[in-house]
Write a protein that holds these residues in place. Structure first.
Motif, PDB file in Angstrom:
ATOM      1  N   ALA A  33       0.869  -1.189   0.000  1.00 19.58           N
ATOM      2  CA  ALA A  33       0.000   0.000   0.000  1.00 19.58           C
ATOM      3  C   ALA A  33       0.898   1.228   0.000  1.00 19.58           C
ATOM      4  O   ALA A  33       2.076   1.142   0.349  1.00 19.58           O
ATOM      5  N   PRO A  34       0.351   2.358  -0.390  1.00 19.17           N
ATOM      6  CA  PRO A  34       1.158   3.579  -0.322  1.00 19.17           C
ATOM      7  C   PRO A  34       1.620   3.846   1.112  1.00 19.17           C
ATOM      8  O   PRO A  34       0.934   3.504   2.080  1.00 19.17           O
ATOM      9  N   TRP A  35       2.772   4.448   1.226  1.00 22.66           N
ATOM     10  CA  TRP A  35       3.418   4.678   2.518  1.00 22.66           C
ATOM     11  C   TRP A  35       2.502   5.406   3.493  1.00 22.66           C
ATOM     12  O   TRP A  35       2.408   5.049   4.660  1.00 22.66           O
ATOM     13  N   ARG A  36       1.815   6.408   3.037  1.00 16.30           N
ATOM     14  CA  ARG A  36       0.987   7.207   3.938  1.00 16.30           C
ATOM     15  C   ARG A  36      -0.254   6.458   4.425  1.00 16.30           C
ATOM     16  O   ARG A  36      -0.862   6.839   5.410  1.00 16.30           O
ATOM     17  N   GLN A  37      -0.618   5.386   3.732  1.00 17.85           N
ATOM     18  CA  GLN A  37      -1.781   4.606   4.145  1.00 17.85           C
ATOM     19  C   GLN A  37      -1.408   3.454   5.079  1.00 17.85           C
ATOM     20  O   GLN A  37      -2.291   2.803   5.616  1.00 17.85           O
ATOM     21  N   MET A  38      -0.129   3.229   5.264  1.00 19.08           N
ATOM     22  CA  MET A  38       0.312   2.134   6.131  1.00 19.08           C
ATOM     23  C   MET A  38       0.248   2.544   7.591  1.00 19.08           C
ATOM     24  O   MET A  38       0.442   3.709   7.936  1.00 19.08           O
ATOM     25  N   GLU A  39      -0.012   1.556   8.438  1.00 22.63           N
ATOM     26  CA  GLU A  39       0.079   1.777   9.875  1.00 22.63           C
ATOM     27  C   GLU A  39       1.534   1.655  10.290  1.00 22.63           C
ATOM     28  O   GLU A  39       2.382   1.203   9.523  1.00 22.63           O
ATOM     29  N   GLY A  40       1.840   2.028  11.496  1.00 23.55           N
ATOM     30  CA  GLY A  40       3.217   2.047  11.972  1.00 23.55           C
ATOM     31  C   GLY A  40       3.902   0.706  11.885  1.00 23.55           C
ATOM     32  O   GLY A  40       5.038   0.601  11.426  1.00 23.55           O
ATOM     33  N   HIS A  41       3.247  -0.367  12.338  1.00 27.25           N
ATOM     34  CA  HIS A  41       3.882  -1.680  12.298  1.00 27.25           C
ATOM     35  C   HIS A  41       4.089  -2.164  10.868  1.00 27.25           C
ATOM     36  O   HIS A  41       5.026  -2.895  10.573  1.00 27.25           O
ATOM     37  N   GLU A  42       3.226  -1.758   9.945  1.00 28.51           N
ATOM     38  CA  GLU A  42       3.406  -2.127   8.538  1.00 28.51           C
ATOM     39  C   GLU A  42       4.622  -1.419   7.941  1.00 28.51           C
ATOM     40  O   GLU A  42       5.353  -1.999   7.147  1.00 28.51           O
ATOM     41  N   ARG A  43       4.846  -0.180   8.344  1.00 23.56           N
ATOM     42  CA  ARG A  43       6.020   0.560   7.867  1.00 23.56           C
ATOM     43  C   ARG A  43       7.311  -0.081   8.372  1.00 23.56           C
ATOM     44  O   ARG A  43       8.281  -0.227   7.620  1.00 23.56           O
ATOM     45  N   VAL A  44       7.308  -0.458   9.651  1.00 22.34           N
ATOM     46  CA  VAL A  44       8.495  -1.107  10.215  1.00 22.34           C
ATOM     47  C   VAL A  44       8.768  -2.421   9.500  1.00 22.34           C
ATOM     48  O   VAL A  44       9.908  -2.729   9.142  1.00 22.34           O
ATOM     49  N   ARG A  45       7.736  -3.227   9.254  1.00 20.52           N
ATOM     50  CA  ARG A  45       7.912  -4.496   8.558  1.00 20.52           C
ATOM     51  C   ARG A  45       8.434  -4.269   7.144  1.00 20.52           C
ATOM     52  O   ARG A  45       9.301  -5.000   6.662  1.00 20.52           O
ATOM     53  N   GLU A  46       7.954  -3.249   6.470  1.00 17.67           N
ATOM     54  CA  GLU A  46       8.394  -2.947   5.106  1.00 17.67           C
ATOM     55  C   GLU A  46       9.868  -2.520   5.083  1.00 17.67           C
ATOM     56  O   GLU A  46      10.625  -2.908   4.187  1.00 17.67           O
ATOM     57  N   LEU A  47      10.276  -1.742   6.067  1.00 15.74           N
ATOM     58  CA  LEU A  47      11.658  -1.266   6.104  1.00 15.74           C
ATOM     59  C   LEU A  47      12.650  -2.346   6.517  1.00 15.74           C
ATOM     60  O   LEU A  47      13.818  -2.301   6.126  1.00 15.74           O
ATOM     61  N   THR A  48      12.215  -3.334   7.292  1.00 20.18           N
ATOM     62  CA  THR A  48      13.144  -4.328   7.830  1.00 20.18           C
ATOM     63  C   THR A  48      12.965  -5.716   7.242  1.00 20.18           C
ATOM     64  O   THR A  48      13.514  -6.677   7.775  1.00 20.18           O
ATOM     65  N   ARG A  49      12.262  -5.847   6.143  1.00 18.32           N
ATOM     66  CA  ARG A  49      11.995  -7.197   5.631  1.00 18.32           C
ATOM     67  C   ARG A  49      13.232  -7.894   5.089  1.00 18.32           C
ATOM     68  O   ARG A  49      13.311  -9.106   5.099  1.00 18.32           O
ATOM     69  N   ASP A  50      14.235  -7.199   4.617  1.00 21.50           N
ATOM     70  CA  ASP A  50      15.437  -7.830   4.072  1.00 21.50           C
ATOM     71  C   ASP A  50      16.668  -7.636   4.946  1.00 21.50           C
ATOM     72  O   ASP A  50      17.789  -7.802   4.494  1.00 21.50           O
ATOM     73  N   TRP A  51      16.499  -7.313   6.209  1.00 19.80           N
ATOM     74  CA  TRP A  51      17.633  -7.062   7.083  1.00 19.80           C
ATOM     75  C   TRP A  51      18.436  -8.320   7.385  1.00 19.80           C
ATOM     76  O   TRP A  51      19.613  -8.244   7.709  1.00 19.80           O
ATOM     77  N   THR A  52      17.810  -9.484   7.267  1.00 19.78           N
ATOM     78  CA  THR A  52      18.516 -10.713   7.620  1.00 19.78           C
ATOM     79  C   THR A  52      19.693 -11.017   6.688  1.00 19.78           C
ATOM     80  O   THR A  52      20.598 -11.737   7.074  1.00 19.78           O
ATOM     81  N   THR A  53      19.695 -10.456   5.500  1.00 17.55           N
ATOM     82  CA  THR A  53      20.826 -10.697   4.601  1.00 17.55           C
ATOM     83  C   THR A  53      22.101 -10.014   5.095  1.00 17.55           C
ATOM     84  O   THR A  53      23.191 -10.371   4.660  1.00 17.55           O
ATOM     85  N   ALA A  54      21.962  -9.058   6.008  1.00 22.81           N
ATOM     86  CA  ALA A  54      23.128  -8.362   6.546  1.00 22.81           C
ATOM     87  C   ALA A  54      23.715  -9.048   7.780  1.00 22.81           C
ATOM     88  O   ALA A  54      24.799  -8.674   8.225  1.00 22.81           O
ATOM     89  N   ILE A  55      23.032 -10.048   8.320  1.00 25.56           N
ATOM     90  CA  ILE A  55      23.485 -10.696   9.556  1.00 25.56           C
ATOM     91  C   ILE A  55      24.888 -11.292   9.431  1.00 25.56           C
ATOM     92  O   ILE A  55      25.731 -11.057  10.301  1.00 25.56           O
ATOM     93  N   PRO A  56      25.215 -12.072   8.379  1.00 29.42           N
ATOM     94  CA  PRO A  56      26.588 -12.607   8.308  1.00 29.42           C
ATOM     95  C   PRO A  56      27.653 -11.508   8.276  1.00 29.42           C
ATOM     96  O   PRO A  56      28.670 -11.609   8.974  1.00 29.42           O
TER      97      PRO A  56
END
Length: 177
Positions: free
Chosen positions: A3-26
């Motif tokens: 959904a557009p950024w302004r229509q997202m709730e706070g937890h949806e924004r956090v999930r969208e921003l951090t969905r690929d963070w696990t590739t940085a773990i190694p």
């Protein structure tokens, strides 16, 4: 984005921003290992301590090859050069070449156990440390072979512990297992 950024709730924004963070773990674990090794109060005049960051890089490459691409070893090698005080480019050259070599050799051993992984990692560590020793000699910083051999042996002996650390991080942070 669903959904557009302004229509997202706070937890949806956090999930969208951090969905690929696990590739940085190694990469983060390797950088943290480098930082820990440089601030530890172990003082030696010769390089006989294990190269824990190289061992961790090889462990991630062996156990999670999709998460540690060979190109990622170049910036990590530059960081290792900065942290260890080596001339810039030594680890940045050796680390990607090591991962490329592992990527070429590893498919030849589809069924492996811990000992096979240890032998594979040991061979990669020996070749990487010998290449770094030669590159340091070419750069005008010749080191005696004995401390390099001792550091290589300690890194190989240290590898199972580092592999367990990578497995623990994988289980804890990546949800594997």
């Amino acid at each position: 984005m669903s959904a557009p950024w302004r229509q997202m709730e706070g937890h949806e924004r956090v999930r969208e921003l951090t969905r690929d963070w696990t590739t940085a773990i190694p990469a983060l674990t390797i950088i943290i290992m480098m930082m820990l090794c440089t601030v530890m109060p172990l003082v030696t005049t010769l390089p006989v301590l294990p190269d824990a960051a190289l061992a961790l890089l090889i462990a991630w490459s062996i156990y999670r090859p999709g998460m540690m691409a060979p190109w990622a070893a170049f910036p990590l090698g530059l960081a290792a050069d900065v942290f260890t005080g080596q001339p810039a480019g030594i680890s940045a050259t050796i680390w990607p070449a090591t991962l490329l070599g592992l990527a070429l050799i590893e498919p030849r051993f589809p069924l492996r156990d811990t000992r096979t992984d240890w032998v594979l990692a040991g061979a990669a560590i020996i070749i990487a440390k010998l290449a770094a020793w030669r590159l340091l000699h070419v750069a005008g910083l010749p080191l005696p072979f004995t401390p390099i051999a001792l550091g290589t042996a300690s890194t190989i002996l240290f590898f199972p512990l580092v592999a367990r650390l990578a497995a623990w991080v994988e289980h804890k942070w990546l949800g594997a297992g």
